[in-house]
Enzyme design. Structure first.
Site, PDB file in Angstrom:
ATOM      1  N   LYS A  69      32.523  36.980  69.232  1.00  0.00           N
ATOM      2  CA  LYS A  69      33.325  38.181  69.492  1.00  0.00           C
ATOM      3  C   LYS A  69      34.784  37.874  69.853  1.00  0.00           C
ATOM      4  O   LYS A  69      35.649  38.722  69.667  1.00  0.00           O
ATOM      5  CB  LYS A  69      32.680  39.024  70.595  1.00  0.00           C
ATOM      6  N   ASP A 105      31.406  48.277  71.739  1.00  0.00           N
ATOM      7  CA  ASP A 105      30.709  48.039  73.012  1.00  0.00           C
ATOM      8  C   ASP A 105      31.448  48.765  74.135  1.00  0.00           C
ATOM      9  O   ASP A 105      30.829  49.428  74.966  1.00  0.00           O
ATOM     10  CB  ASP A 105      30.673  46.539  73.333  1.00  0.00           C
ATOM     11  N   SER A 129      29.532  35.937  82.575  1.00  0.00           N
ATOM     12  CA  SER A 129      30.970  35.696  82.402  1.00  0.00           C
ATOM     13  C   SER A 129      31.390  35.683  80.936  1.00  0.00           C
ATOM     14  O   SER A 129      32.476  35.227  80.610  1.00  0.00           O
ATOM     15  CB  SER A 129      31.347  34.360  83.053  1.00  0.00           C
ATOM     16  N   LYS A 156      33.640  27.802  88.032  1.00  0.00           N
ATOM     17  CA  LYS A 156      35.040  27.717  87.605  1.00  0.00           C
ATOM     18  C   LYS A 156      35.397  28.907  86.712  1.00  0.00           C
ATOM     19  O   LYS A 156      36.452  29.530  86.862  1.00  0.00           O
ATOM     20  CB  LYS A 156      35.296  26.412  86.859  1.00  0.00           C
TER      21      LYS A 156
END
Length: 273
Positions: A69, A105, A129, A156
Protein backbone atom coordinates in the site's frame (compact mmCIF):
# COMPACT_ATOMS: atom_id res chain seq x y z
CA UNK A 1 -21.23 -12.24 -15.02
CA UNK A 2 -21.54 -11.34 -18.70
CA UNK A 3 -19.97 -13.46 -21.40
CA UNK A 4 -16.30 -12.53 -21.65
CA UNK A 5 -15.41 -10.80 -24.92
CA UNK A 6 -13.00 -8.21 -26.32
CA UNK A 7 -14.82 -5.42 -24.46
CA UNK A 8 -14.68 -7.09 -21.05
CA UNK A 9 -13.00 -4.85 -18.47
CA UNK A 10 -10.50 -6.39 -16.08
CA UNK A 11 -10.16 -5.53 -12.39
CA UNK A 12 -7.68 -7.21 -10.07
CA UNK A 13 -6.51 -7.41 -6.47
CA UNK A 14 -2.88 -7.87 -5.49
CA UNK A 15 -1.83 -9.37 -2.19
CA UNK A 16 0.87 -11.51 -0.64
CA UNK A 17 -1.93 -13.60 0.90
CA UNK A 18 -5.08 -13.31 -1.27
CA UNK A 19 -8.53 -14.78 -0.61
CA UNK A 20 -11.55 -15.47 -2.81
CA UNK A 21 -13.77 -13.01 -0.96
CA UNK A 22 -13.24 -9.87 -3.05
CA UNK A 23 -13.36 -11.89 -6.26
CA UNK A 24 -16.72 -13.39 -5.32
CA UNK A 25 -18.26 -10.08 -4.21
CA UNK A 26 -17.10 -8.06 -7.20
CA UNK A 27 -18.18 -10.59 -9.80
CA UNK A 28 -21.63 -10.69 -8.17
CA UNK A 29 -21.75 -6.88 -8.27
CA UNK A 30 -20.76 -6.79 -11.95
CA UNK A 31 -23.56 -9.26 -12.66
CA UNK A 32 -26.11 -7.24 -10.63
CA UNK A 33 -25.20 -3.99 -12.42
CA UNK A 34 -24.87 -5.70 -15.83
CA UNK A 35 -21.28 -4.49 -16.15
CA UNK A 36 -19.15 -6.31 -18.70
CA UNK A 37 -16.22 -6.88 -16.36
CA UNK A 38 -14.38 -9.55 -14.40
CA UNK A 39 -12.42 -9.43 -11.14
CA UNK A 40 -9.51 -11.71 -10.24
CA UNK A 41 -7.17 -11.85 -7.25
CA UNK A 42 -3.46 -12.57 -7.59
CA UNK A 43 -0.75 -13.61 -5.17
CA UNK A 44 2.35 -11.49 -5.77
CA UNK A 45 5.68 -11.02 -4.06
CA UNK A 46 6.68 -7.72 -5.68
CA UNK A 47 5.09 -4.99 -7.79
CA UNK A 48 8.07 -3.27 -9.41
CA UNK A 49 6.54 -3.44 -12.90
CA UNK A 50 2.93 -2.86 -11.87
CA UNK A 51 2.34 0.28 -13.97
CA UNK A 52 3.77 -1.29 -17.11
CA UNK A 53 1.71 -4.47 -16.65
CA UNK A 54 -1.54 -2.62 -15.87
CA UNK A 55 -1.23 -0.57 -19.04
CA UNK A 56 -0.04 -3.49 -21.17
CA UNK A 57 -3.10 -5.56 -20.16
CA UNK A 58 -5.41 -2.51 -20.02
CA UNK A 59 -6.45 -3.37 -16.48
CA UNK A 60 -9.06 -0.83 -15.35
CA UNK A 61 -8.60 -1.05 -11.59
CA UNK A 62 -6.51 -2.72 -8.92
CA UNK A 63 -7.08 -3.30 -5.22
CA UNK A 64 -3.79 -3.17 -3.32
CA UNK A 65 -3.29 -5.10 -0.10
CA UNK A 66 -0.44 -5.44 2.34
CA UNK A 67 2.47 -5.11 2.04
CA UNK A 68 2.24 -2.91 -1.06
CA UNK A 69 0.00 0.00 0.00
CA UNK A 70 2.94 2.36 0.51
CA UNK A 71 5.51 1.02 -1.96
CA UNK A 72 3.05 1.37 -4.85
CA UNK A 73 2.97 5.17 -4.53
CA UNK A 74 5.97 5.84 -6.78
CA UNK A 75 4.26 4.12 -9.74
CA UNK A 76 1.16 6.30 -9.70
CA UNK A 77 0.56 9.41 -11.78
CA UNK A 78 -1.87 11.15 -9.42
CA UNK A 79 -3.15 10.79 -5.87
CA UNK A 80 -6.37 12.01 -4.37
CA UNK A 81 -6.08 14.43 -1.42
CA UNK A 82 -6.21 11.77 1.31
CA UNK A 83 -3.75 9.41 -0.39
CA UNK A 84 -1.33 12.29 -0.92
CA UNK A 85 -1.44 13.16 2.79
CA UNK A 86 -1.14 9.57 3.96
CA UNK A 87 1.16 8.26 1.20
CA UNK A 88 -0.93 5.08 1.38
CA UNK A 89 -3.07 3.69 -1.44
CA UNK A 90 -5.33 0.65 -1.58
CA UNK A 91 -7.23 1.47 -4.79
CA UNK A 92 -5.85 2.21 -8.26
CA UNK A 93 -7.95 3.36 -11.20
CA UNK A 94 -6.59 3.40 -14.74
CA UNK A 95 -7.90 6.45 -16.59
CA UNK A 96 -6.61 6.55 -20.16
CA UNK A 97 -3.26 5.10 -19.19
CA UNK A 98 -2.79 7.31 -16.13
CA UNK A 99 -2.88 5.57 -12.76
CA UNK A 100 -4.85 7.35 -10.03
CA UNK A 101 -4.47 6.36 -6.37
CA UNK A 102 -7.19 6.40 -3.71
CA UNK A 103 -7.59 5.20 -0.13
CA UNK A 104 -11.02 3.63 0.27
CA UNK A 105 -9.93 2.17 3.63
CA UNK A 106 -9.91 5.74 4.96
CA UNK A 107 -13.36 6.45 3.48
CA UNK A 108 -14.78 3.30 5.08
CA UNK A 109 -13.23 3.87 8.50
CA UNK A 110 -14.22 7.52 8.63
CA UNK A 111 -17.85 6.72 7.78
CA UNK A 112 -18.03 4.01 10.45
CA UNK A 113 -16.41 6.18 13.11
CA UNK A 114 -18.68 9.14 12.42
CA UNK A 115 -21.68 6.89 13.07
CA UNK A 116 -20.61 6.40 16.70
CA UNK A 117 -22.18 8.72 19.24
CA UNK A 118 -19.77 11.05 21.10
CA UNK A 119 -16.83 9.60 19.17
CA UNK A 120 -14.46 12.41 20.24
CA UNK A 121 -14.81 11.52 23.93
CA UNK A 122 -13.08 8.13 23.69
CA UNK A 123 -9.55 7.09 24.58
CA UNK A 124 -8.39 5.24 21.44
CA UNK A 125 -5.76 2.53 21.78
CA UNK A 126 -4.48 1.26 18.43
CA UNK A 127 -2.47 -1.96 18.22
CA UNK A 128 -0.17 -2.09 15.18
CA UNK A 129 2.13 0.16 13.18
CA UNK A 130 1.40 -0.71 9.55
CA UNK A 131 -0.46 1.20 6.85
CA UNK A 132 -3.94 0.42 8.18
CA UNK A 133 -2.94 1.69 11.65
CA UNK A 134 -1.67 4.92 10.08
CA UNK A 135 -4.89 5.21 8.08
CA UNK A 136 -7.17 4.82 11.07
CA UNK A 137 -5.13 7.23 13.21
CA UNK A 138 -5.35 9.77 10.40
CA UNK A 139 -9.13 9.20 10.18
CA UNK A 140 -9.41 9.76 13.93
CA UNK A 141 -7.47 13.03 13.78
CA UNK A 142 -9.68 14.18 10.89
CA UNK A 143 -12.75 13.82 13.11
CA UNK A 144 -10.91 15.70 15.91
CA UNK A 145 -10.26 12.78 18.25
CA UNK A 146 -7.65 13.96 20.77
CA UNK A 147 -6.76 10.95 22.92
CA UNK A 148 -5.07 8.46 20.60
CA UNK A 149 -2.50 5.94 21.79
CA UNK A 150 -0.51 3.42 19.74
CA UNK A 151 1.13 0.17 20.82
CA UNK A 152 3.14 -2.57 19.12
CA UNK A 153 6.12 -4.90 19.32
CA UNK A 154 8.48 -2.69 17.30
CA UNK A 155 9.15 0.02 19.86
CA UNK A 156 11.31 2.14 17.55
CA UNK A 157 8.62 2.16 14.88
CA UNK A 158 5.95 3.02 17.45
CA UNK A 159 8.02 5.94 18.75
CA UNK A 160 8.63 7.21 15.22
CA UNK A 161 4.93 6.99 14.37
CA UNK A 162 3.86 8.73 17.58
CA UNK A 163 6.07 11.66 16.56
CA UNK A 164 4.78 11.79 12.98
CA UNK A 165 1.11 11.20 13.78
CA UNK A 166 -1.11 12.98 16.29
CA UNK A 167 -0.90 10.20 18.87
CA UNK A 168 1.07 9.04 21.92
CA UNK A 169 2.87 5.83 22.70
CA UNK A 170 0.71 3.58 24.89
CA UNK A 171 1.96 2.38 28.28
CA UNK A 172 -0.06 0.11 30.63
CA UNK A 173 0.17 2.65 33.46
CA UNK A 174 -1.07 5.54 31.32
CA UNK A 175 -3.75 7.72 32.91
CA UNK A 176 -6.94 7.43 30.84
CA UNK A 177 -9.12 10.42 31.64
CA UNK A 178 -12.41 8.51 31.62
CA UNK A 179 -13.76 4.99 31.23
CA UNK A 180 -14.54 5.39 27.54
CA UNK A 181 -11.94 3.12 25.97
CA UNK A 182 -12.01 2.21 22.27
CA UNK A 183 -9.63 -0.62 21.28
CA UNK A 184 -8.57 -1.07 17.64
CA UNK A 185 -6.65 -4.09 16.38
CA UNK A 186 -4.63 -3.35 13.22
CA UNK A 187 -2.37 -6.42 13.48
CA UNK A 188 -2.68 -9.94 11.98
CA UNK A 189 -3.48 -11.29 15.45
CA UNK A 190 -6.72 -13.26 15.17
CA UNK A 191 -6.25 -14.34 11.55
CA UNK A 192 -6.39 -18.01 10.64
CA UNK A 193 -2.98 -19.58 11.23
CA UNK A 194 -0.42 -19.18 13.97
CA UNK A 195 -2.01 -15.95 15.31
CA UNK A 196 -5.55 -17.35 15.48
CA UNK A 197 -5.65 -18.02 19.25
CA UNK A 198 -3.91 -14.83 20.38
CA UNK A 199 -5.34 -11.56 21.70
CA UNK A 200 -4.06 -8.12 20.59
CA UNK A 201 -4.86 -6.60 24.01
CA UNK A 202 -4.83 -7.91 27.57
CA UNK A 203 -8.03 -9.42 28.89
CA UNK A 204 -8.09 -6.74 31.58
CA UNK A 205 -7.98 -3.92 29.01
CA UNK A 206 -10.70 -5.55 26.91
CA UNK A 207 -12.91 -5.81 30.00
CA UNK A 208 -12.37 -2.09 30.71
CA UNK A 209 -13.20 -1.06 27.13
CA UNK A 210 -16.52 0.20 25.77
CA UNK A 211 -15.96 -0.47 22.05
CA UNK A 212 -13.62 -2.82 20.18
CA UNK A 213 -12.78 -2.76 16.49
CA UNK A 214 -10.97 -5.62 14.75
CA UNK A 215 -9.54 -5.06 11.26
CA UNK A 216 -9.19 -8.83 10.75
CA UNK A 217 -11.90 -9.96 8.32
CA UNK A 218 -11.11 -13.67 8.09
CA UNK A 219 -12.48 -15.03 10.26
CA UNK A 220 -14.80 -12.16 11.18
CA UNK A 221 -15.41 -13.74 14.61
CA UNK A 222 -11.93 -13.65 16.14
CA UNK A 223 -10.82 -14.57 19.65
CA UNK A 224 -10.69 -10.81 20.32
CA UNK A 225 -14.27 -10.11 19.24
CA UNK A 226 -15.58 -13.29 20.87
CA UNK A 227 -13.98 -12.33 24.19
CA UNK A 228 -15.35 -8.77 23.90
CA UNK A 229 -18.80 -10.15 23.08
CA UNK A 230 -18.70 -12.23 26.25
CA UNK A 231 -18.51 -8.98 28.22
CA UNK A 232 -21.16 -7.27 26.10
CA UNK A 233 -18.89 -4.71 24.44
CA UNK A 234 -19.89 -2.88 21.29
CA UNK A 235 -18.05 -4.66 18.47
CA UNK A 236 -17.02 -3.46 15.01
CA UNK A 237 -15.83 -6.47 13.04
CA UNK A 238 -13.60 -6.63 10.00
CA UNK A 239 -16.48 -7.72 7.77
CA UNK A 240 -18.30 -4.42 8.43
CA UNK A 241 -15.17 -2.49 7.47
CA UNK A 242 -14.90 -4.60 4.29
CA UNK A 243 -18.54 -3.81 3.51
CA UNK A 244 -17.94 -0.05 3.56
CA UNK A 245 -14.55 -0.34 1.86
CA UNK A 246 -15.93 -2.31 -1.10
CA UNK A 247 -18.83 0.13 -1.43
CA UNK A 248 -16.47 3.09 -1.79
CA UNK A 249 -14.03 1.20 -4.00
CA UNK A 250 -16.75 -0.03 -6.35
CA UNK A 251 -18.03 3.54 -6.75
CA UNK A 252 -14.50 4.73 -7.56
CA UNK A 253 -14.07 2.00 -10.16
CA UNK A 254 -17.44 2.34 -11.87
CA UNK A 255 -18.76 5.85 -11.12
CA UNK A 256 -22.00 4.13 -10.09
CA UNK A 257 -23.74 4.55 -6.75
CA UNK A 258 -23.85 1.36 -4.71
CA UNK A 259 -26.46 1.21 -1.97
CA UNK A 260 -25.18 -0.31 1.24
CA UNK A 261 -28.33 -2.43 1.50
CA UNK A 262 -27.61 -4.12 -1.84
CA UNK A 263 -24.03 -4.89 -0.86
CA UNK A 264 -25.14 -6.06 2.57
CA UNK A 265 -27.52 -8.57 0.97
CA UNK A 266 -24.61 -10.00 -1.05
CA UNK A 267 -22.53 -10.30 2.12
CA UNK A 268 -25.42 -12.12 3.81
CA UNK A 269 -25.76 -14.59 0.92
CA UNK A 270 -22.04 -15.31 1.24
CA UNK A 271 -22.35 -15.80 5.01
CA UNK A 272 -20.11 -12.80 5.74
CA UNK A 273 -22.56 -10.98 8.03
Amino acid sequence: MCEINKDTKIFISLSSNPSNFGTTVYNKLFKEFKINAIYKSFKVNEIADLKKNINFLDIKGASISMPFKETVINQLDRLDKISKKLQIVNTIKNIKGKLYGYNSDYLALREILLDIKNIKDYNFIVSGSGSIAKTIIFALTEINAKKIFIKGRNKKKIKDLSKKLACSEYHPNINLKNNLIFLINCTPIGMMGKNFKKLPFTKSLIKQSSIVMDLVNYPFNTKFTNFANKYKKKIIRGNLISLYQIKHQFEIYTNKELKLSKLRSIFKKLGKI
